[in-house]
Design a protein around this motif. Structure first.
Motif, PDB file in Angstrom:
ATOM      1  N   VAL A 112     -65.682  41.764  68.216  1.00  0.00           N
ATOM      2  CA  VAL A 112     -66.829  42.554  68.656  1.00  0.00           C
ATOM      3  C   VAL A 112     -66.791  43.899  67.937  1.00  0.00           C
ATOM      4  O   VAL A 112     -65.748  44.567  67.916  1.00  0.00           O
ATOM      5  N   ASP A 113     -67.909  44.291  67.362  1.00  0.00           N
ATOM      6  CA  ASP A 113     -68.050  45.607  66.729  1.00  0.00           C
ATOM      7  C   ASP A 113     -66.960  45.863  65.698  1.00  0.00           C
ATOM      8  O   ASP A 113     -66.390  46.965  65.616  1.00  0.00           O
ATOM      9  N   GLY A 114     -66.627  44.854  64.929  1.00  0.00           N
ATOM     10  CA  GLY A 114     -65.652  45.026  63.865  1.00  0.00           C
ATOM     11  C   GLY A 114     -64.209  44.984  64.316  1.00  0.00           C
ATOM     12  O   GLY A 114     -63.309  45.165  63.494  1.00  0.00           O
ATOM     13  N   SER A 115     -63.940  44.757  65.592  1.00  0.00           N
ATOM     14  CA  SER A 115     -62.578  44.680  66.116  1.00  0.00           C
ATOM     15  C   SER A 115     -62.301  43.258  66.581  1.00  0.00           C
ATOM     16  O   SER A 115     -63.139  42.644  67.257  1.00  0.00           O
ATOM     17  N   ARG A 116     -61.113  42.765  66.236  1.00  0.00           N
ATOM     18  CA  ARG A 116     -60.697  41.439  66.665  1.00  0.00           C
ATOM     19  C   ARG A 116     -59.539  41.573  67.632  1.00  0.00           C
ATOM     20  O   ARG A 116     -58.791  42.557  67.599  1.00  0.00           O
ATOM     21  N   PRO A 117     -59.351  40.584  68.514  1.00  0.00           N
ATOM     22  CA  PRO A 117     -58.217  40.647  69.440  1.00  0.00           C
ATOM     23  C   PRO A 117     -56.889  40.692  68.698  1.00  0.00           C
ATOM     24  O   PRO A 117     -56.791  40.366  67.508  1.00  0.00           O
ATOM     25  N   TYR A 118     -55.874  41.104  69.414  1.00  0.00           N
ATOM     26  CA  TYR A 118     -54.521  41.161  68.870  1.00  0.00           C
ATOM     27  C   TYR A 118     -54.184  39.812  68.254  1.00  0.00           C
ATOM     28  O   TYR A 118     -54.272  38.769  68.911  1.00  0.00           O
ATOM     29  N   PRO A 119     -53.815  39.767  66.956  1.00  0.00           N
ATOM     30  CA  PRO A 119     -53.691  38.478  66.258  1.00  0.00           C
ATOM     31  C   PRO A 119     -52.613  37.554  66.807  1.00  0.00           C
ATOM     32  O   PRO A 119     -52.674  36.349  66.568  1.00  0.00           O
ATOM     33  N   LEU A 120     -51.622  38.079  67.520  1.00  0.00           N
ATOM     34  CA  LEU A 120     -50.568  37.236  68.067  1.00  0.00           C
ATOM     35  C   LEU A 120     -50.804  36.907  69.537  1.00  0.00           C
ATOM     36  O   LEU A 120     -49.850  36.547  70.244  1.00  0.00           O
ATOM     37  N   THR A 121     -52.027  37.056  70.004  1.00  0.00           N
ATOM     38  CA  THR A 121     -52.317  36.765  71.404  1.00  0.00           C
ATOM     39  C   THR A 121     -52.033  35.296  71.701  1.00  0.00           C
ATOM     40  O   THR A 121     -52.658  34.404  71.121  1.00  0.00           O
ATOM     41  N   PRO A 122     -51.099  35.013  72.602  1.00  0.00           N
ATOM     42  CA  PRO A 122     -50.848  33.609  72.946  1.00  0.00           C
ATOM     43  C   PRO A 122     -51.921  33.068  73.890  1.00  0.00           C
ATOM     44  O   PRO A 122     -52.596  33.828  74.582  1.00  0.00           O
ATOM     45  N   TYR A 123     -52.080  31.759  73.857  1.00  0.00           N
ATOM     46  CA  TYR A 123     -53.027  31.071  74.734  1.00  0.00           C
ATOM     47  C   TYR A 123     -54.441  31.607  74.563  1.00  0.00           C
ATOM     48  O   TYR A 123     -55.207  31.701  75.527  1.00  0.00           O
ATOM     49  N   ILE A 124     -54.799  31.967  73.344  1.00  0.00           N
ATOM     50  CA  ILE A 124     -56.127  32.531  73.114  1.00  0.00           C
ATOM     51  C   ILE A 124     -57.212  31.506  73.407  1.00  0.00           C
ATOM     52  O   ILE A 124     -58.346  31.863  73.761  1.00  0.00           O
ATOM     53  N   GLU A 125     -56.878  30.218  73.310  1.00  0.00           N
ATOM     54  CA  GLU A 125     -57.873  29.187  73.584  1.00  0.00           C
ATOM     55  C   GLU A 125     -58.307  29.196  75.037  1.00  0.00           C
ATOM     56  O   GLU A 125     -59.456  28.877  75.363  1.00  0.00           O
ATOM     57  N   PHE A 155     -64.312  43.116  80.701  1.00  0.00           N
ATOM     58  CA  PHE A 155     -63.298  44.172  80.658  1.00  0.00           C
ATOM     59  C   PHE A 155     -61.985  43.653  80.083  1.00  0.00           C
ATOM     60  O   PHE A 155     -61.312  44.350  79.312  1.00  0.00           O
ATOM     61  N   TRP A 156     -61.601  42.437  80.447  1.00  0.00           N
ATOM     62  CA  TRP A 156     -60.394  41.885  79.850  1.00  0.00           C
ATOM     63  C   TRP A 156     -60.599  41.621  78.363  1.00  0.00           C
ATOM     64  O   TRP A 156     -59.654  41.725  77.567  1.00  0.00           O
ATOM     65  N   HIS A 157     -61.815  41.279  77.972  1.00  0.00           N
ATOM     66  CA  HIS A 157     -62.116  41.151  76.550  1.00  0.00           C
ATOM     67  C   HIS A 157     -61.937  42.493  75.851  1.00  0.00           C
ATOM     68  O   HIS A 157     -61.384  42.558  74.745  1.00  0.00           O
ATOM     69  N   GLN A 158     -62.394  43.565  76.499  1.00  0.00           N
ATOM     70  CA  GLN A 158     -62.200  44.897  75.929  1.00  0.00           C
ATOM     71  C   GLN A 158     -60.724  45.234  75.783  1.00  0.00           C
ATOM     72  O   GLN A 158     -60.292  45.818  74.776  1.00  0.00           O
ATOM     73  N   LYS A 159     -59.931  44.845  76.758  1.00  0.00           N
ATOM     74  CA  LYS A 159     -58.501  45.149  76.691  1.00  0.00           C
ATOM     75  C   LYS A 159     -57.798  44.368  75.589  1.00  0.00           C
ATOM     76  O   LYS A 159     -56.718  44.778  75.125  1.00  0.00           O
ATOM     77  N   LEU A 160     -58.369  43.265  75.159  1.00  0.00           N
ATOM     78  CA  LEU A 160     -57.792  42.517  74.052  1.00  0.00           C
ATOM     79  C   LEU A 160     -58.029  43.202  72.716  1.00  0.00           C
ATOM     80  O   LEU A 160     -57.303  42.950  71.753  1.00  0.00           O
ATOM     81  N   LEU A 161     -59.048  44.058  72.640  1.00  0.00           N
ATOM     82  CA  LEU A 161     -59.406  44.698  71.378  1.00  0.00           C
ATOM     83  C   LEU A 161     -58.605  45.980  71.186  1.00  0.00           C
ATOM     84  O   LEU A 161     -58.261  46.664  72.159  1.00  0.00           O
ATOM     85  N   PRO A 162     -58.320  46.342  69.939  1.00  0.00           N
ATOM     86  CA  PRO A 162     -57.521  47.552  69.705  1.00  0.00           C
ATOM     87  C   PRO A 162     -58.278  48.847  69.953  1.00  0.00           C
ATOM     88  O   PRO A 162     -57.657  49.890  70.158  1.00  0.00           O
TER      89      PRO A 162
END
Length: 1081
Positions: A112-125, A155-162
């Protein structure tokens, strides 16, 4: 959808829900295709089709919540999942060599807005599945349950972003506004569980607002939630000892709090057991009765509590919590040689309220009876309110000492009283460690406590039975624990922790012998997840990154680097290297991550910085790192090359706001304000509620003399944060530079600039029907203007065509700024100057002039002395008061000449005057304190406040200013104090002579100064002539019996020291000689 989805689940196994036939149908397990279709598009198209049946809505809500909560269990609370999420989400045809690429697509889907979740996030599926389901408009907008689910997920999606996402923020704020109306209407209609749902929503919105920096709004939500729950708490003072060497108690801050249901929970043992049994066996009418997850409950060993009502082992209480004595995470002791582990309160201390209760005279009876050192257990939701309040207070300035002293008691109250919920207690430890990290004596405990929490999360989320998970996914029977241990991946490294490793919680059934050795920190999944949305604890890697930042603050850079490198947080590694004067290593790291190692970019070393200008999009690695825009911006910060910011903007698809903000700051530092304005404009097109960018944009527009644009920018700032004094002050500067409105005849229709009116007028106070601004009083009684006088003097100038319209608006803006920063002398000085710019014919706000001048003198007087007094404005103010009002001095010693009072006879008369000028300097005039009696009147408020300002603030500062002494002389003469007036006149004359020549030798001074000396001397001689024969106030007799002698002596003194001008036949000298002769005759 009429009923809220029951939460938390009674079971801990999410596998049954994820293996439901509807879930498998959605994910394509039952689909038969000639060729493999794209996974993401296939799931979204099937979801749209299945949601056409309204009967499936609740089922999909359960599936979405299950996927989200399973993700949170695996990454936030633990214990580890007992199944393989890849086997659950991806059909077998997708679990091949392309699975890694499919997961990359999931990460890109969540960008979202040029930011991706933390690349090592487990269980991202799992999170992706929850995002697809709960964000679907058909489900989210069908009722408040779906909208709240989308709000929570966002909000949890926001917390995944840097970094902060403007898009997600706008979506959450919009959903929250609708949810507030929906839940408020349910509360008004006494719907089932309406109060509970509304309180939970208010806390969740407060957490979101705290995250985005809206602390005042967050505290308002928390106060509203406490009011609805009838939860009473107070930040107060009590006698106690903080150190080991104190002999007597001193006032200590403490939070007294008591839940409304505490007494019932403590004295109803049978009810607790009965409710626990009822919760374990759901009723047929429970919406969760048909959920297969209720048949797989967690079994943990727990010992009976000695401080709480007895509950059967492994059974939750009526609130869904387990025994508090068996669910506390590790609380690291302070072990300080001076401070006690906790404050020792005096047993007979009486608390005194500070500010948290509306009635500050006394505490409520329910709180006043509490012992500060032994308070009752709080309900979990009340504990969350206290923790959220502490976080909202310390959010803006966590390192401020006063803020720490105010917020620490909130966390201490939750910890000392204990908590019946494992996750709430863990959050309290985290909040306390954050507060203690900035104080020397508690920084070590704060760091170790944070380390202990990280170790706990690592232990709770890193141990996973992969072999058993595979069998669960295939529906096979689980292997024995010994076999599971042998089947684990051989290459997997053993989990290590900084402190002694805590044992993870078990999710499998234990035998009676194993139960005695079970870990005392175990807690059920239901307990951990029950308040997950209200607490919003950090994700595992967030917590570890916070620990690394704390190590950096403490000087442990090597440890911090190890953590960042292990987490593969390359941006933080680069920042850490740059902060330790290792910029070259940081640049080499970032370029190696971003660019190909070829001659176009100079390899990873790139010795020639001019090569940065040739950067192109095709020089980036393919695929680019997940956080490429952020890495490019950091590289631009380190190398100070703006090309990296532009490349970051391009890579993000023109959505990464920080790139344009950094580019704007780069151009602003080089005073290229045109480019800076363009860059801020692009950033604000995406993030419309970024107050910092609006403020910077306004400053740039001031430099470009774009006054109307600056007005709009600073108006946006104060709309977003009404307490920003700097924005109010700069708004006034911009308003003063606007062109004057053209006068409009009253008989003609007024055409208002809609943009200007909406931008300026809307924020500067609401207006009444007659055009007057409706602003609250400032609170300083001495500076308030009489309402009748102010209305009558300015009603004619508040027309739409008033040429001083913008000046008045600037004055109101400065009034607000001065209210917010009462100790800022610069703002008060601007306030004084702007108020004095309005001429008397347009209705000068004299009351505000007096108030502002008094405040400036008060703030600057001790350092600057009489220079703090603006004599030009004081002269205008003195002329207005002395010419408008007649001082009601007594005609004789016993009666008053009423005809000499001010216009209309409405003013009152003073009592007797001060005896001499010396007393009049330090004492307030009798007019201020006089009371209205028969035959006696006093001045109206405006001249009285003016005299109070002169006597208490200005006169004591007069030392060497001829102008100030002359004004004091005029004021004393107006007050019928000729003796004081003559004394001030003499001091003004002497100060003027010394200013012209320290030795009072006038032969060497320039001619213009000589003329000034002569004029000042003639003024004094005429003052002797007019005041000398007058009667002295109070005591009677002539003011100066030898006035002729003194006048003649003053003239001869100056004439004798200016012989040069006599020889030259100077005209000023001849005037002086004539005046001397006139006095002699």
């Amino acid at each position: 959808m009429d009923l809220l989805f029951p939460y938390p689940k009674n079971g801990t196994s999410f596998l049954e829900v994820l293996h439901h036939s509807l879930t498998r149908k959605l994910l394509g397990f039952d689909a038969v295709h000639a060729e493999k279709t794209p996974f993401i598009s296939g799931v979204t198209s099937r979801l749209r089709f299945l949601l056409n049946d309204a009967m499936n809505h609740l089922s999909f809500m359960k599936i979405g919540y299950t996927a989200l909560e399973a993700f949170l269990q695996a990454n936030v609370t633990g214990p580890p999942l007992d199944f393989d999420s890849e086997g659950v989400v991806f059909p077998a045809s997708y679990r091949d060599e392309n699975l890694k690429g499919l997961k990359e697509e999931l990460f890109q889907y969540l960008a979202v807005d040029g930011s991706r979740p933390y690349p090592l996030t487990p269980y991202i599926e799992l999170f992706w599945l929850a995002k697809v389901i709960l964000s679907d408009p058909t489900l989210a907008e069908a009722g408040f349950n779906g909208r709240r689910a989308r709000f929570r997920l966002a909000f949890w999606h926001q917390k995944l972003l840097p970094e902060e996402s403007p898009t997600l923020r706008d979506e959450m704020y919009a959903d929250a506004e609708i949810l507030e109306h929906q839940l408020a209407s349910r509360l008004a209609s006494d719907a089932a569980s309406a109060q509970e749902h509304f309180v939970e929503f208010l806390i969740e919105r407060a957490v979101v607002r705290t995250y985005y920096g809206d602390d005042a709004l967050a505290r308002a939500d928390l106060a509203r939630a406490a009011t609805i729950r009838n939860f009473q708490f107070a930040l107060t003072g009590a006698l106690g000892k903080r150190t080991k060497f104190q002999d007597k108690g001193t006032s200590q801050l403490v939070v007294l709090a008591k839940s409304i249901d505490t007494e019932d929970a403590e004295h109803s043992n049978a009810k607790v057991i009965q409710n626990a049994e009822e919760q374990e066996s759901p009723r047929p009418d429970d919406p969760q009765y048909d959920s297969p997850s209720i048949h797989a409950t967690t079994t943990t060993s727990a010992s009976p509590s000695t401080t709480a009502p007895h509950r059967p082992a492994n059974k939750p209480s009526d609130n869904g919590e387990t025994n508090p004595s068996s669910t506390k995470p590790a609380n690291v002791p302070l072990n300080d040689d001076t401070l006690l582990e906790e404050i020792s309160f005096h047993p007979t201390s009486t608390t005194t309220m500070t500010h948290a209760v509306p009635d500050t005279s006394s505490l409520p009876s329910s709180l006043s009876s509490l012992d500060p050192s032994n308070q009752p257990l709080l309900s979990p939701i009340d504990s969350i309110i206290l923790l959220a309040t502490a976080s909202s207070i310390s959010n803006t300035s966590p390192s401020d000492g006063l803020v720490r002293e105010e917020t620490l008691p909130y966390a201490t109250r939750v910890l000392d009283g204990g908590s019946s919920n494992w996750q709430v207690y863990t959050q309290a430890l985290l909040v306390r460690s954050r507060i203690e990290g900035y104080r020397a004596r508690t920084a070590e405990r704060g760091l170790l406590q944070l380390q202990a929490l990280v170790d706990q999360v690592i232990a709770e989320t890193s141990t996973s039975a992969f072999a058993s998970a595979s069998q669960h996914a295939n529906g096979e029977k689980s292997a024995a624990p010994e076999q599971q241990q042998q089947q684990q991946q051989p290459g997997k490294k053993k989990i290590t922790t900084f402190l002694p490793k805590p044992q993870p919680s078990t999710t499998t059934t234990t035998t009676q012998s194993e139960s005695s050795e079970a870990d005392t920190t175990a807690a059920s999944v239901a307990e951990r997840l029950k308040y997950i949305y209200q607490l919003s604890p950090p994700l595992r890697w967030e917590l570890e990154a916070e620990l690394a930042a704390r190590w950096t603050h403490m000087g442990g850079l090597k440890t911090a680097l190890e953590i960042y490198e292990r987490l593969q947080m390359h941006a933080e590694v680069a920042l850490c290297l740059a902060a330790t004067d290792r910029e070259s290593e940081a640049i080499r790291l970032l370029r190696g991550l971003l660019f190909h190692d070829n001659k176009d970019t100079g390899g990873t070393s790139m010795p020639d910085e001019s090569a940065a200008t040739a950067l192109k999009l095709d020089s980036l690695r393919s695929p680019a790192p997940a956080d490429a825009p952020r890495l490019l911006c950091i590289l631009g910060d380190v190398t100070t090359h703006p090309e990296y910011y532009s490349l970051a903007w391009t890579v993000s698809g023109n959505r990464y706001v920080r790139a344009q903000r950094s580019l704007a700051r780069y151009h602003a530092k080089r005073r290229d304000f045109e480019k800076a304005r363009d860059a801020y404009g692009l950033a604000l097109n995406i993030s419309r509620i970024d107050r910092t960018s609006w403020f910077s944009m306004g400053c740039v527009q001031l430099e470009l003399e774009d006054w109307m644009g600056a007005v709009e920018s600073f108006t946006r700032c104060v709309q977003l944060d009404d307490g920003d004094a700097e924005s109010w002050s700069n708004l006034a500067v911009a308003l003063l530079r606007l062109p004057k409105p053209k006068p409009v005849q009253s008989v003609q229709p007024v055409h208002v600039n809609v943009q200007e009116e909406s931008v300026v007028g809307a924020m500067l106070g609401s207006t009444t029907t007659d055009g007057r601004a409706d602003w609250p009083a400032d609170g300083d009684g001495d500076g308030d203007v009489d309402e009748t006088e102010q209305n009558s003097s300015s009603s004619s100038s508040r027309e739409r065509g008033d040429p001083y319209k913008h000046v008045r608006e600037a004055l109101r803006a400065l009034r607000r700024a001065a209210t917010l920063k009462r100790d800022d002398a610069r703002i008060w000085d601007n306030y004084l100057t702007v108020a004095a710019r309005i001429p008397p014919s347009a209705g000068t706000p004299w009351g505000e002039v007096i108030q502002a001048m008094g405040r400036v003198v008060e703030l600057r007087g001790k350092k600057e002395g009489e220079r703090a007094v603006d004599t030009a404005i004081l002269r205008v103010l003195t002329e207005y008061v002395t010419q408008t009002f007649v001082y009601p001095y007594p005609a004789t010693s016993s009666e008053v000449d009423v005809d000499d009072c001010v216009e209309g006879g409405d003013e009152d008369e003073d009592e007797d005057e001060d005896e001499d000028p010396a007393k009049s300097r330090t004492a307030t005039t009798t007019t201020t304190n006089s009371t209205t009696t028969t035959g006696k009147r006093q001045l109206p408020h405006l001249p009285r406040s003016f005299l109070t300002l002169v006597d208490t603030s200005i006169a004591p500062l007069a030392t060497a200013s001829p102008t100030l002494y002359a004004l004091l002389s005029d004021i004393s003469l107006w007050r019928a104090r000729p003796a004081a007036a003559l004394t001030y006149a003499e001091k003004s004359w002497r100060s003027f002579l010394v200013g012209a020549s320290m030795a009072e030798e006038f032969d060497t001074i320039p001619q213009d100064q000589w003329v000034g000396v002569v004029d000042k001397t003639l003024w004094l001689m005429r003052t002797y002539r007019s005041l000398g024969p007058m009667q002295r106030e109070r005591t009677g007799g002539e003011v100066e019996a030898k006035w002729r002698f003194k006048a003649r002596s003053a003239g001869r003194r100056v004439a004798g020291r200016g012989k040069r001008w006599e020889a030259e036949g100077n005209e000023a000298w001849r005037r002086l000689k004539a005046e001397i002769e006139g006095v002699s005759t």
